[in-house]
Design an enzyme around this catalytic site. Sequence first.
Site, mmCIF file in Angstrom:
data_model
loop_
_atom_site.group_PDB
_atom_site.id
_atom_site.type_symbol
_atom_site.label_atom_id
_atom_site.label_comp_id
_atom_site.label_asym_id
_atom_site.label_seq_id
_atom_site.Cartn_x
_atom_site.Cartn_y
_atom_site.Cartn_z
ATOM 1 N N SER A 175 0.822 -1.213 0.000
ATOM 2 C CA SER A 175 0.000 0.000 0.000
ATOM 3 C C SER A 175 0.859 1.269 0.000
ATOM 4 O O SER A 175 1.993 1.275 0.468
ATOM 5 C CB SER A 175 -0.903 0.024 1.232
HETATM 6 N N1 SAH Z 1 -1.334 -3.996 3.417
HETATM 7 C C1 SAH Z 1 -0.689 -4.743 2.371
HETATM 8 C C2 SAH Z 1 -1.523 -4.631 1.123
HETATM 9 C C3 SAH Z 1 -1.409 -5.829 0.277
HETATM 10 S S1 SAH Z 1 -2.510 -5.826 -1.097
HETATM 11 C C4 SAH Z 1 0.685 -4.175 2.153
HETATM 12 O O1 SAH Z 1 0.901 -3.004 2.460
HETATM 13 O O2 SAH Z 1 1.545 -4.880 1.657
HETATM 14 C C5 SAH Z 1 -3.896 -6.691 -0.452
HETATM 15 C C6 SAH Z 1 -3.665 -8.115 -0.017
HETATM 16 O O3 SAH Z 1 -4.946 -8.661 0.277
HETATM 17 C C7 SAH Z 1 -3.043 -9.021 -1.080
HETATM 18 O O4 SAH Z 1 -1.897 -9.610 -0.551
HETATM 19 C C8 SAH Z 1 -4.131 -10.067 -1.339
HETATM 20 O O5 SAH Z 1 -3.635 -11.357 -1.602
HETATM 21 C C9 SAH Z 1 -4.916 -10.035 -0.050
HETATM 22 N N2 SAH Z 1 -6.286 -10.533 -0.138
HETATM 23 C C10 SAH Z 1 -7.195 -10.366 -1.129
HETATM 24 N N3 SAH Z 1 -8.351 -10.983 -0.837
HETATM 25 C C11 SAH Z 1 -8.171 -11.576 0.375
HETATM 26 C C12 SAH Z 1 -8.998 -12.376 1.239
HETATM 27 N N4 SAH Z 1 -10.260 -12.693 0.900
HETATM 28 N N5 SAH Z 1 -8.486 -12.792 2.404
HETATM 29 C C13 SAH Z 1 -7.220 -12.480 2.776
HETATM 30 N N6 SAH Z 1 -6.389 -11.740 2.013
HETATM 31 C C14 SAH Z 1 -6.861 -11.285 0.829
#
Ligand code: SAH
Length: 212
Positions: free
Chosen positions: A60
Amino acid sequence: MTSQRTRERLLGRLLDQGIKSMEVLDVMRSTPRHIFLDEALAHRAYEDVALPIGHNQTISQPYIVARMTEACVASGKLNKALEIGTGSGYQTAILASLAKKVYTIERIKPLLNRAKKNLKLLGLRNIDYKHDDGSLGWEEKGPFDAILATAAPQTVPHELLDQLAEGGRLIIPVGGEGRQELKLITKQGNEFNEGVLDLVRFVPLLKGQLHQ
Ligand code: SAH
């Protein structure tokens, strides 16, 4: 490359964009972001942008991390927080520095493993991890003072609302791919008060889990 000067510049940007919480700004200052990125991208770690972390996902944008965290801590000390979408673990690190205990769920196994390794390197031990579809929350560990989703569903899953403690806050991007509303939903008695914090662009919240 990751000099103190570039890191201070990012802090300046967060202040300029309206982040006010000193405790959030302090934690953003002291948490390295470059360790959550591949070496080839580490030189861009202190730019205020989302960057790829593999598996079609992104770390993010620092401003959004600060904004969401500020909304989590606004009602005082955080005892238990739940994060949905661990991704790189960067947001987890910020949250774990402010909350007593963080529970985090990620559906892509290799991302979760890498995040775990990096968070351990930072010495953060107040985190429980789960490889699962997080759209149903983590009922056994609730209720939570804050639930933060870093992937966007089309509508707010009612399971997440059910797992909020009294006065608890759900911060969640809602909407289709492209632009979503970052919602702040607060539980007060039997009511949920809803507001919009920002317009954002997150990856979608997907069903099921992936092992590789
Ligand atoms: N806060 C993280 C953002 C990662 S992007 C950072 O700063 O790195 C969002 C993440 O949500 C991805 O890794 C994706 O795989 C995960 N995601 C998407 N749908 C999901 C679900 N149903 N349950 C758990 N994780 C999920």
